[in-house]
Motif scaffolding. Sequence first.
Motif, PDB file in Angstrom:
ATOM      1  N   TYR A 105      41.945  49.171  40.769  1.00 45.28           N
ATOM      2  CA  TYR A 105      40.874  50.165  40.586  1.00 45.28           C
ATOM      3  C   TYR A 105      40.923  51.221  41.684  1.00 45.28           C
ATOM      4  O   TYR A 105      41.398  50.959  42.808  1.00 45.28           O
ATOM      5  CB  TYR A 105      39.500  49.489  40.623  1.00 45.28           C
ATOM      6  N   TYR A 159      43.522  43.652  38.416  1.00 43.60           N
ATOM      7  CA  TYR A 159      42.208  44.182  38.799  1.00 43.60           C
ATOM      8  C   TYR A 159      41.396  43.108  39.506  1.00 43.60           C
ATOM      9  O   TYR A 159      41.507  41.942  39.142  1.00 43.60           O
ATOM     10  CB  TYR A 159      41.468  44.683  37.556  1.00 43.60           C
ATOM     11  N   PRO A 160      40.687  43.472  40.536  1.00 46.76           N
ATOM     12  CA  PRO A 160      40.240  44.813  40.918  1.00 46.76           C
ATOM     13  C   PRO A 160      41.204  45.618  41.800  1.00 46.76           C
ATOM     14  O   PRO A 160      40.904  46.764  42.108  1.00 46.76           O
ATOM     15  CB  PRO A 160      38.952  44.532  41.700  1.00 46.76           C
ATOM     16  N   GLY A 207      42.309  38.251  41.251  1.00 48.00           N
ATOM     17  CA  GLY A 207      42.603  39.320  40.303  1.00 48.00           C
ATOM     18  C   GLY A 207      42.837  38.797  38.912  1.00 48.00           C
ATOM     19  O   GLY A 207      42.798  37.595  38.653  1.00 48.00           O
ATOM     20  N   GLY A 208      43.078  39.733  38.019  1.00 45.33           N
ATOM     21  CA  GLY A 208      43.348  39.404  36.635  1.00 45.33           C
ATOM     22  C   GLY A 208      43.585  40.662  35.846  1.00 45.33           C
ATOM     23  O   GLY A 208      43.465  41.780  36.368  1.00 45.33           O
ATOM     24  N   PRO A 209      43.917  40.509  34.572  1.00 45.74           N
ATOM     25  CA  PRO A 209      44.203  41.685  33.750  1.00 45.74           C
ATOM     26  C   PRO A 209      42.921  42.329  33.218  1.00 45.74           C
ATOM     27  O   PRO A 209      41.844  41.749  33.281  1.00 45.74           O
ATOM     28  CB  PRO A 209      45.025  41.092  32.606  1.00 45.74           C
ATOM     29  N   GLY A 210      43.052  43.519  32.715  1.00 43.24           N
ATOM     30  CA  GLY A 210      41.953  44.120  31.983  1.00 43.24           C
ATOM     31  C   GLY A 210      41.157  45.137  32.764  1.00 43.24           C
ATOM     32  O   GLY A 210      40.391  44.780  33.666  1.00 43.24           O
TER      33      GLY A 210
END
Lengths: 200, 863
Positions: B510, B506-507, B470-473
């Motif tokens: 979502y 994210y993801p 995962g990660g931001p944005g």
Amino acid sequence: MKYYGTGSSDTPNRSALGRSATTRARNGSILSLLVIATLLAGCALAAPGRGAQPPAAGIVDSSLQCSHPERQPAVRRITTQQQLQQVAAQMHGTRLAPKAPPSPSIDFNRWNILFISAGERPTAGYRLQLAEPAFTVSRRRAHLWIALKKPASDARVAAVVTMPCLLVRVPVGDYSTIEVHGLERRYQIAVEKGVPLQGK
Amino acid sequence: MRTVTRAPAWLRLAFLALLALLAGCSKQKGNTPSTYLLEGTITSAIGAATDSDSNDAQTAPESNDTATTAQPLLNPVLLGGFVSATGTGTGNFADSGDRTDVFQATLAKGQTVALFISDHDAAHPYDIDLDLEIYDGSDITLQTQPVAMSISATEGTETVRVPENGNYYIFIRAIRGASNYLLTIGRPPNRSATTLRADLPFVPGEVVVRFKGSLHAASASLAFSNSTGLERKSGTPGQAMLFGLGGESRRRQTRQLLGIGQTASANPEQSLREETIAVVKALRKRSDVEYADLNYIRQAAAAPDDPNYPLQWNYPLINLPQAWDATTQTATTDRTTIVAVVDTGIFLDHPDLQGSLLAGYDFVSSPSIAADGDGIDGNPDDPGDGATPGGSSFHGTHVAGIIAAQTGNGVGVAGVSWGTNTKIMPVRVLGKGGGTTYDIIQGIRYAAGLSNDSGTVPPQRADIINLSLGGPGFSMAEQAEYNAVRDAGVIVVAAAGNDNSNRPSYPAAYDNVISVSAATMTRQKAPYSNFGPTIDIAAPGGNTAVDSDGDGYYDGILSTLVDDASGVRKPIYSFLQGTSMATPHVSGVIAIMKSLDPDLDPDKFGALLQTGKLTSDLGAPGRDDIFGFGLVDALKAVENIDIALPPIVAIDPPGPLDFGPFVDRLTFTTRNAGGGDFTITGISDDADWLETSPQSLPSSAGSFTVSVNRTGMPDGLYHATITVTTDNASTATIPVTLQVGERHDKGDTGHQYVVLVDPVSMETVRTVDVDNESGRYSYRIDDVPAGDYLIIAGTDLDNDGLICDPGEACGGYPTIERLQPVTVNSDVERIDFGTNFNIIIRALADDPGHPVIRAFSRFPDDY
């Protein structure tokens, strides 16, 4: 500083004043240059790439998954083979089987050994490595330069908690303190002075 | 009149600049002397204790110098103390020294008592010598010799091992010099060596025995048979021997000789099983027996025979063994269920993954991070994501092992999807330093059988995509891709992130992606796990900071991994923690569901999840932001698949029975969670402090009461297993934990000095001292001048004027390792933090002379 801050009680004539002021200005300039040079030298220590080049520091062991009891960044000195084995066991403590091989024997009269932990990090992508150059000595203080590599802020990374750590050796020498740079704060480790190593 | 000549303009400017600099460096002191209040609470670490007679002159020493004045300790403990062979010239022991500290504790056989001499200096090892001795606690006169001692003259650490359960005096003696010290009493010995696994199949009526070393003579076995009634069947003294319980007359004799009561079971076979277990328990108490055990049938497949399966606590926590009853008998094996592990790739040669892997793809497009020398290619093998040997995570291999490590193969670990025809599709998207959303999109499109940059699609698309990353944005385009993957019928599961925050990762955050948070062995939120409105479900993620079950291993998730420290990748097994580890538990359970019900799709799965049919509810009733709809429950998941199931023994509540330190009685119920019928034929356990009643019931459903008896048991944490056997379903096991002795719920780190330190000069500005009140210290500092301060608290056990010396308690705001200045320009409250003895000294026992946490003066600079 006192030189600039206190005026003379004499009442010099103009020419004398002129000489005096000129001399003071020249002396002040020289002193200023010396101070600046000293400061620059000090600043040079604050960044890798400068300073004396004693025998190279090296990584004895490393792990991404230390099971060290402290979860915060830490720097510790290792002074015996027994301690070395204890710390090596912690460095690979999350590993079940097969067990990690034992750490190599260290001549503690020739090398200072430091355990360096980056503490718990939320993802993969963090790692500790030696900067280049990694080890300098100046004015009886040694400096070990560590780089904590982090994933890019917008990268997608594996969501596993990591705890990178290193076991680093640095040559003993004519210094009584090792400053470790590169983590969130600077660490100072007191050591006994030793006979500098020869060679690379 | 004196004339003052003005200096040149540049000189005046330099002087003014210098003054300004100096003013900036000094602490602000306004013309108006405003002062403020600063207060907070310091919390002692749980399990900490302090020597009652330290050298700190500000404390009134309570002597613990003899057995009659021994200071009682709980077990386990971390204690900070001070002793001195001679007068110290200062403090409580200025004249005569404090040569001995004596403690009293109940200890368990095999426990380690360790003394760490804080002021030991490896360069001058003869300066300080402290010794450690333990004596029988029933002999207050100490007429007998120590039962164990460690009296090295030069080492910084002394350790002894407790020979037998009992009450002991622990002596710390100062032979030379003076020093702070840390005393630790560890956890009880690992259970693994002595635990009876009555849940595994064994030969009723047979026991395996080995005599102790001195009993090698042939006559020993005859004497043993005479004193036990057991019949020697094979083997010779000096090695493992097999004994039989024999016929009824011999069994009656054995029961009499070993003091075993008749079992209550009416079923003869079950009665023999229970009697065999009782005989092993009785033999283990004999002084002439090195070990006694059941004669296990190793080839049986009632439970996975993977040797490390007993360490996979995470599977019973989600009722997986009960679900396996369904998968190993009912799951569809002619159709392959595919889980795409979209990750760092997988070490394709790991032996515990052989037979579990399909072809995949490598979508890491940038050669600079790919580590395999090129862009995308058809090889998803994981070359490592680190820059140096030993520096790679091999994360995908760990994730894959949780889902589908080969199980029942006698090797390594078990995978969640045991009994199903589940395969892993390795899809590589992460390289050095991580990966990009673009590459991940290509990976999930490939897994879902959608067009992608590879120009190919797999012969059979994945049913489930596991994204332990995962990660931001947020990205609309990326959201659209996950919508497309769901529309293709693929269930996508992703990790919620490890920031211990509600920031979306994210993801996972979502729509159309199942977001998984992490729970611990004790069904709590894992300390690192993210939370928030997008969490859908929780699963075991581990916590490697604790060892809740005392099995000698931290509570991480065990799975397949790789070691490349030598430069060559080698298969290993390792514990990790994270929502990365929680996610494949959910993916694996979905794979089980899909194997039982090939029609399972995202809609059907979502409906089951939102109606609570896949989870055990945790946290607030219904959905909450910590656990989503609850902890994934494999048994509930298979129960709610509309297929015919075999009989399944379900235990409520699932998971361990934890008696803690005070509870004596708990209940559990059994029921048939599958189809058909079964009858309970026996209830047994493997501990003599445990009793289950009634012993058996003639039906599948029943309520049982479990009682414990702590009489005569030394303090410590104990484990046992209750086994429920049936005539028509596989056995069910219930782990039991028991605490004997008071459980630490607070600590005492002694008399603390709270100091305000100038962050520039590092000089102490103000000091107050406070005493412990139920594990806490409330401090209040009045008349604090405006400015920035570091707040530190610690003990001064050796009275040298410095706190936070080696062997002394130390804490700081917000933590001692990451001190942050507190700005005081108004009253400041709630500057709270924790304090503990410098636990690193436990690991680096004889290196306390060079502390990293620097000491601070407890006297203000103008003192």
